[in-house]
Design an enzyme around this catalytic site. Structure first.
Site, PDB file in Angstrom:
ATOM      1  N   TYR A 101      11.758  30.653  22.388  1.00  0.00           N
ATOM      2  CA  TYR A 101      11.548  30.574  20.942  1.00  0.00           C
ATOM      3  C   TYR A 101      11.013  31.895  20.435  1.00  0.00           C
ATOM      4  CZ  TYR A 101       9.424  29.484  16.474  1.00  0.00           C
ATOM      5  OH  TYR A 101       9.076  29.505  15.138  1.00  0.00           O
ATOM      6  N   GLU A 189      13.593  32.789  12.188  1.00  0.00           N
ATOM      7  CA  GLU A 189      13.356  32.131  13.474  1.00  0.00           C
ATOM      8  C   GLU A 189      14.630  32.071  14.295  1.00  0.00           C
ATOM      9  OE1 GLU A 189      10.881  28.228  13.509  1.00  0.00           O
ATOM     10  OE2 GLU A 189      12.949  27.612  13.766  1.00  0.00           O
TER      11      GLU A 189
END
Ligand code: GDP
Ligand code: MN
Length: 380
Positions: A101, A189
């Site tokens: 992530y 993101e």
């Protein structure tokens, strides 16, 4: 403003981040064509403003035209977190060795963009934060200097032990920082950022949220808005020049001024109620705004009572009163309405309301208490 994944991917790709190419389809036939054109295994992904599409069945792998059509047919029309899927992205599928992530968001407390990275990618970062917070590393960036090389490499080494991959990931972090700053984002993101068996590092998902305040000076970004994917009430409010945020309560609030609107919501909660929305009709004296506000609020089936809280300064309370009367005449408002108004032209406003059998309070506490009680009574 939320972007779709395919739009966010374009921004990432333009900054040099390795993102597999893909195309968008709105029918299974078109998805099949794209898959046949790409050849090999493809991934078909729901394009909605929601995460967790994988878990909801909105991400499927397929090989060849027929399978792609079948997968797209299953995804198009499905709902993800209440949102109907009308478009799918068809992209070549990557082989995945690891998922991590990488995110960058505006932290209002430190007033800086903050990087968050975690080797535990592919799942919701909120889940990682709750179950294994030690797996998340944060670094705040000083806007004067940007993401420094040693910071980027330090973050990347939290993701990968081997140096070549870490160096590649560090480059991707620098590029993601550029995407964030150059597009006026409040969030950028990549989840997952994957490694492949042959040593590549690829962005397989992208989420970018643009700060609404950026849009006036960035028509190219503003043009990416997909109103069909947004809450109808928020679209209607924006068109009417109202600042509106839908919430989950049952007391509909019509207020002038953002500060008073916040105070009104606080008071609703203080007296045991829950606001159904934040709504600022602004400072102008336009009865049409009140009509639009009432139309938006009454279309929310959760609303059990409507509370007006108007402090007349630049806003003339008689204009608001006229707006209320006009709205009541145009469409039937079945819900109890509590009106508190005070300030500019209030005598005139009270006279207008009394002319149609409505009354207005001057005391804010009293009005909020009444609205909360009415919402509770009507909800029971
Ligand atoms: P989200 O669930 O909405 O965040 O959608 P993602 O795009 O992140 O996809 C969810 C999951 O699907 C990923 O974490 C991957 O495990 C898987 N996935 C997505 N793209 C691919 C791909 O190209 N190849 C493979 N093998 N899996 C993929
Ligand atoms: Mn994802």
């Amino acid at each position: 403003m939320n972007l779709h994944e395919y739009q966010a991917r374009d921004l990432l790709r333009a900054a040099g981040i390795p993102v597999p190419a893909g195309e968008v389809a709105d029918t299974p036939e078109r998805a099949g064509e794209i898959a046949a054109g790409l050849g090999g295994r493809v991934v078909i992904k729901a394009q909605v403003h929601a995460g967790g599409r994988g878990k909801a069945g909105g991400v499927k792998l397929a090989s060849g035209r027929a399978e792609a059509m079948k997968a797209a047919g299953a995804i198009l029309g499905m709902k993800v977190k209440g949102l109907t899927v009308t478009k799918v992205l068809v992209a070549p599928a990557a082989e995945i060795s690891s998922e991590s992530y990488v995110g960058l968001l505006l932290d209002r407390e430190t007033q800086r963009p903050v990087f968050m990275v975690s080797p535990a990618g592919g799942v919701d970062i909120e889940e990682v934060a709750a179950t294994a917070p030690e797996k998340i590393t944060r670094v705040a960036v000083d806007l004067r200097y940007g993401l420094l090389a040693h910071q980027a490499l330090g973050l990347a080494l939290r993701l990968y032990d081997d140096f070549p991959r870490a160096r590649t990931a560090a480059g991707i972090l620098q590029q993601l920082y550029r995407v964030f700053v150059e597009n006026g984002a409040q969030l950028a993101e990549i989840n997952p950022l994957v490694t492949t068996p042959d040593g590549q590092v690829l962005a397989l998902d992208a989420k970018v949220v643009i700060d609404d305040n950026e849009l006036d000076r960035r028509p190219d970004l503003a043009a990416l808005r997909d109103e069909s994917a947004e809450a109808p009430a928020e679209v209607a409010a924006r068109r009417a020049g109202l600042t509106f945020i839908k919430l989950d309560g049952n007391v509909g609030c019509v207020v002038n001024g953002a500060g008073l609107a916040m105070a009104t919501m606080d008071l609703v909660k203080f007296y045991g109620g829950e606001p159904a929305n934040f709504l600022d009709i602004g400072g102008s004296s336009n009865p049409e705004k009140v009509v639009n506000a009432l139309r938006i609020i009454t279309s929310d089936p959760n609303v059990r009572a409507i509370l007006f809280n108007i402090f007349g300064g630049i806003t003339r309370t008689d204009d608001v009163a006229n707006g209320i009367v006009t709205a009541m005449g145009r469409f039937k408002v079945e819900l109890p309405v509590v009106i508190r108004l005070t300030g500019t032209n209030e005598t005139e406003a009270v006279r207008i309301l009394e002319g149609v059998g409505m009354r207005a309070l001057a005391d804010m506490d009293e009005a909020v208490k009444q609205a909360v009680a009415l919402a509770r009574g009507a909800a029971a």
